[in-house]
Design a protein around this motif. Sequence first.
Motif, mmCIF file in Angstrom:
data_model
loop_
_atom_site.group_PDB
_atom_site.id
_atom_site.type_symbol
_atom_site.label_atom_id
_atom_site.label_comp_id
_atom_site.label_asym_id
_atom_site.label_seq_id
_atom_site.Cartn_x
_atom_site.Cartn_y
_atom_site.Cartn_z
ATOM 1 N N ALA A 54 6.263 5.892 -8.548
ATOM 2 C CA ALA A 54 5.014 5.591 -9.264
ATOM 3 C C ALA A 54 5.118 5.813 -10.767
ATOM 4 C CB ALA A 54 3.870 6.428 -8.701
ATOM 5 N N GLY A 55 6.040 6.673 -11.180
ATOM 6 C CA GLY A 55 6.119 6.999 -12.607
ATOM 7 C C GLY A 55 5.033 7.963 -13.039
ATOM 8 N N GLY A 56 4.524 8.724 -12.084
ATOM 9 C CA GLY A 56 3.490 9.708 -12.381
ATOM 10 C C GLY A 56 3.066 10.371 -11.083
ATOM 11 N N ASP A 57 2.260 11.395 -11.181
ATOM 12 C CA ASP A 57 1.850 12.132 -9.981
ATOM 13 C C ASP A 57 0.681 11.407 -9.312
ATOM 14 O OD1 ASP A 57 1.177 13.857 -7.981
ATOM 15 O OD2 ASP A 57 1.042 15.638 -9.261
ATOM 16 N N VAL A 58 1.024 10.391 -8.529
ATOM 17 C CA VAL A 58 -0.021 9.547 -7.943
ATOM 18 C C VAL A 58 -0.816 10.300 -6.879
ATOM 19 C CG1 VAL A 58 1.513 8.508 -6.218
ATOM 20 C CG2 VAL A 58 -0.482 7.234 -6.991
ATOM 21 N N GLN A 59 -0.210 11.294 -6.265
ATOM 22 C CA GLN A 59 -0.953 12.061 -5.246
ATOM 23 C C GLN A 59 -2.123 12.807 -5.882
ATOM 24 O OE1 GLN A 59 2.815 13.805 -3.041
ATOM 25 N NE2 GLN A 59 1.093 13.742 -1.652
ATOM 26 N N LYS A 60 -1.891 13.298 -7.072
ATOM 27 C CA LYS A 60 -2.922 14.054 -7.770
ATOM 28 C C LYS A 60 -3.839 13.115 -8.580
ATOM 29 C CE LYS A 60 -3.093 17.529 -11.501
ATOM 30 N NZ LYS A 60 -4.397 18.127 -11.170
ATOM 31 N N LEU A 61 -3.222 12.222 -9.345
ATOM 32 C CA LEU A 61 -3.981 11.429 -10.321
ATOM 33 C C LEU A 61 -4.522 10.128 -9.759
ATOM 34 C CD1 LEU A 61 -1.502 11.872 -13.306
ATOM 35 C CD2 LEU A 61 -3.585 13.185 -12.857
ATOM 36 N N PHE A 115 -7.638 10.448 0.548
ATOM 37 C CA PHE A 115 -7.800 10.043 -0.859
ATOM 38 C C PHE A 115 -6.447 9.753 -1.487
ATOM 39 C CE2 PHE A 115 -11.991 10.212 -2.983
ATOM 40 C CZ PHE A 115 -12.751 10.206 -1.835
ATOM 41 N N ASP A 116 -5.522 10.592 -1.162
ATOM 42 C CA ASP A 116 -4.143 10.471 -1.592
ATOM 43 C C ASP A 116 -3.538 9.142 -1.099
ATOM 44 O OD1 ASP A 116 -1.521 11.024 -2.076
ATOM 45 O OD2 ASP A 116 -1.546 13.002 -1.132
ATOM 46 N N LEU A 152 -2.106 6.213 -13.545
ATOM 47 C CA LEU A 152 -0.703 5.914 -13.861
ATOM 48 C C LEU A 152 -0.586 5.045 -15.112
ATOM 49 C CD1 LEU A 152 0.742 5.012 -10.338
ATOM 50 C CD2 LEU A 152 0.846 7.213 -11.520
ATOM 51 N N PRO A 153 0.529 5.202 -15.827
ATOM 52 C CA PRO A 153 0.710 4.405 -17.041
ATOM 53 C C PRO A 153 0.960 2.916 -16.781
ATOM 54 C CG PRO A 153 2.637 5.807 -16.642
ATOM 55 C CD PRO A 153 1.597 6.207 -15.647
ATOM 56 N N ALA A 154 1.697 2.581 -15.721
ATOM 57 C CA ALA A 154 2.050 1.167 -15.496
ATOM 58 C C ALA A 154 1.599 0.702 -14.125
ATOM 59 C CB ALA A 154 3.564 0.981 -15.637
#
Lengths: 483, 483
Positions: free
Chosen positions: B162-169, A194-195, B174-176
């Motif tokens: 990524a500018g965010g926690d892409v593994q989790k979210l 998923f990641d 992500l914002p952009a």
Amino acid sequence: MISETTLDPENWDDVSDVFHQAIDHCIGMMKNVRERPIWRQVPSESTLRQHGNIPTEEHSLNDLFTYFQDSMLPYSNGNTHPRFFGWVHGSGNIAGVMGEMLAAFMNSNVGGRDHAAVYIERQVLDWCKQIFSFPEDSSGVVTTGTSMGTMIALTVARNTHAGGDVQKLGLQGLPARLVGYTSSEAHCSVAKTFDLLGLGQDALRRFPVDEHYRMDIEALKRSIAADRAGGLRPIAVVASAGTVNTGAIDDLCSIADICRDQNIWMHVDGAFGGLAVLAPEYKESLAAIARADSIAFDFHKWMHVPYDAGCVLIKNEAAHRKAFSSRVDYLTSLNDGLAGGEPWFCEYGPELSRGFRALKVWFTIQAYGIQRFADLISQNCRQASYLGELVKCSSNLQLLAEVTMNIVCFRYFIPGVPEDELNELNKTIVTELQTQGIAAPSTTTLAGRTAIRVAITNHRTVTADLDLLVDEVCRLGRTRGCK
Amino acid sequence: MISETTLDPENWDDVSDVFHQAIDHCIGMMKNVRERPIWRQVPSESTLRQHGNIPTEEHSLNDLFTYFQDSMLPYSNGNTHPRFFGWVHGSGNIAGVMGEMLAAFMNSNVGGRDHAAVYIERQVLDWCKQIFSFPEDSSGVVTTGTSMGTMIALTVARNTHAGGDVQKLGLQGLPARLVGYTSSEAHCSVAKTFDLLGLGQDALRRFPVDEHYRMDIEALKRSIAADRAGGLRPIAVVASAGTVNTGAIDDLCSIADICRDQNIWMHVDGAFGGLAVLAPEYKESLAAIARADSIAFDFHKWMHVPYDAGCVLIKNEAAHRKAFSSRVDYLTSLNDGLAGGEPWFCEYGPELSRGFRALKVWFTIQAYGIQRFADLISQNCRQASYLGELVKCSSNLQLLAEVTMNIVCFRYFIPGVPEDELNELNKTIVTELQTQGIAAPSTTTLAGRTAIRVAITNHRTVTADLDLLVDEVCRLGRTRGCK
């Protein structure tokens, strides 16, 4: 004139001699594996531990084989030994070794084109479809293992149910967020996938399991309904056909019903347990694999093909091919010649160059016939059941999960000793079993308790090995527990 | 009592006999490869083409080897032959075969734990760091090939920028929107990876190339600026160290400058060309690989390791491990015993079970020493240059791209014949070369023209093979062009 050199040897006879010597030594090792300690740590002074410079000089094959024989082979991870019960490892088999050796000589790239290896991989895939009662027009590909198979399957699932052209636009171009479902006992590769696919681990809802460690079906239904109500888009349910902790099999039939009703992709992680469909005692509980959209499983576990080899099967061939096909100019297929042979396997997965992994699978299945694997799977399950009974009969041992397949989770138990001390004691017992070269179970944690986890995917194990294991656990428990 | 069976043979001597026989036959084939036709189609009546039922009976290894010898080995894809020039295939080598054979006997799972195979893979990775001047504390992992290596590297790149926690979210959290960059000549695996990782193919900006088929650096700068101005988030540039069409090397130094200034991940696709850094004539143009954040390349191409084997190196070990580590209960590492050996390789890629692919690489490098590969790479490039001259000297042949490395793209040319007929004629020539068993170039399209594409990654090729190729192309061109 260009001065020209080659990697081919000047003297092929010398090379031939080393190969023959290597064959004799390795077959001897395989034959006498029971006499060896199951595991020995690489010695601290071993040159294996050195971080050296890249070799600039030539070394003879003779010297290299001698080094392998002395410094590597005795320090293997032990999974060819009859008392290896750690994680879920296959034990290997000599027909598979021959397949791998011949594949190395042949050196085929099975990414595509028209040559023998392609036909063999197709045969292997046909056989797998028969094992799982998948339709003939399903697609599939031989992979390094289930993790890669699950990645391929969930890519197709994502693309199919994304609600937009995710291949072109990406997930960030989709109208609704995508979510998927599995149980808390599912293999960690599901969350990793998923990641990797950009869905994120939060998008994987992991349900608690029932007392048999199976996915809570009511929770699944509620969650899908809640997600839909919240504007999310369910894409896939990943069911486990044999969880790694306890060997539990999710209620595949109910999951198939839900996926059909909800138009969600059903993927089965059958890494080791899927092949138990061959055994009469699991045929019924695994029959609904035939209703799944995809299944991934390993040949290197319960089929004992040398590492690595797994497989994914997907019912929707067109969706599968669309997800991975990318036939650019330099990969153009021609009608005739070597560049024929449509479709190419590189259109069914991320890899463009692919080894002839299918040959060791083909050799393994041809050499023994599929019935032998059914028998061996049943045998391992009976052995697990036997071990479960031994544990129940011992006042010092405690069974920590129902034995549902081939996995036995238990611990050495001393009444009145605090849980954390028991946990340490059981870890120590496992380490000692390994370092003393006796047996190699692994550990896991079930409801906070460290379990000695015995997974029997081993065609060399006999019941006497399990008697010995129990005796040794009790001996080590007594010795270590008295400190 | 449980009735117990095993896959081990009753008579090991019989097994041993077949192995010795197989060794003799296969070494003989390797020794005499030049005498064989390069390719023969699997006969229409071959049982290889049959879709049969899964075998239920046992077959002796003897019978299976005989079948292999008669029905598979003669119908290989030909890449061990001195006149195989198709796509980019390695030719194999006998030391690598020995490594693969021994790995199959040993049957190690190199996903993790503490055993010899883990140390060998670490050594191989150390050597690769030395080849590309990557720091010692870089991480890496042996893969099936560059496609998988690029997938691993771009996963880390995506997560890092990524500018965010892409593994989790996930990407949808992500914002952009994320974007990346490569050239129109980049390998198709780059776009496939963007697709797989959920970024989408639109998020990969593909720039036109200059007259040397190299990425347009000014276009790259403009595009990054435009994307930032548009609120997008650039994550990575994928540079080619040897494009598959023509062998072009992007301006790595300028790309490294841009990536540094812009804080973007620089990944190098060095599938076959990366290893040319070993050869003096390419050292300078490839030196800036050392400035990249990651490189993926193949051992099975210009290092002739039997299929499949590649590698990825990543400078930021912590980011690499974070992207793939997932140490759940049943994978807990223990301080001592078999479950030690931190870090585990499964923490650096998607695969949890991993074959001992590193051994055939180790054998190959140890047997010949790294200098031999430098010499052979230079040799192949000189041979390509020689072929380019032959083409230029022939009035019937036309060179379609500058020979920058080991790839020669040319065509048979008849003045006044329309382009589409020339295209068909050149496709026919290639097919005939293959079906007549003479040589195996492949085809590609350059500026709308079908090219006969000769990629020399072959340690068995001698200049006489290239003379023969040119003669045969002209002969076939004359014969076919007169229709």
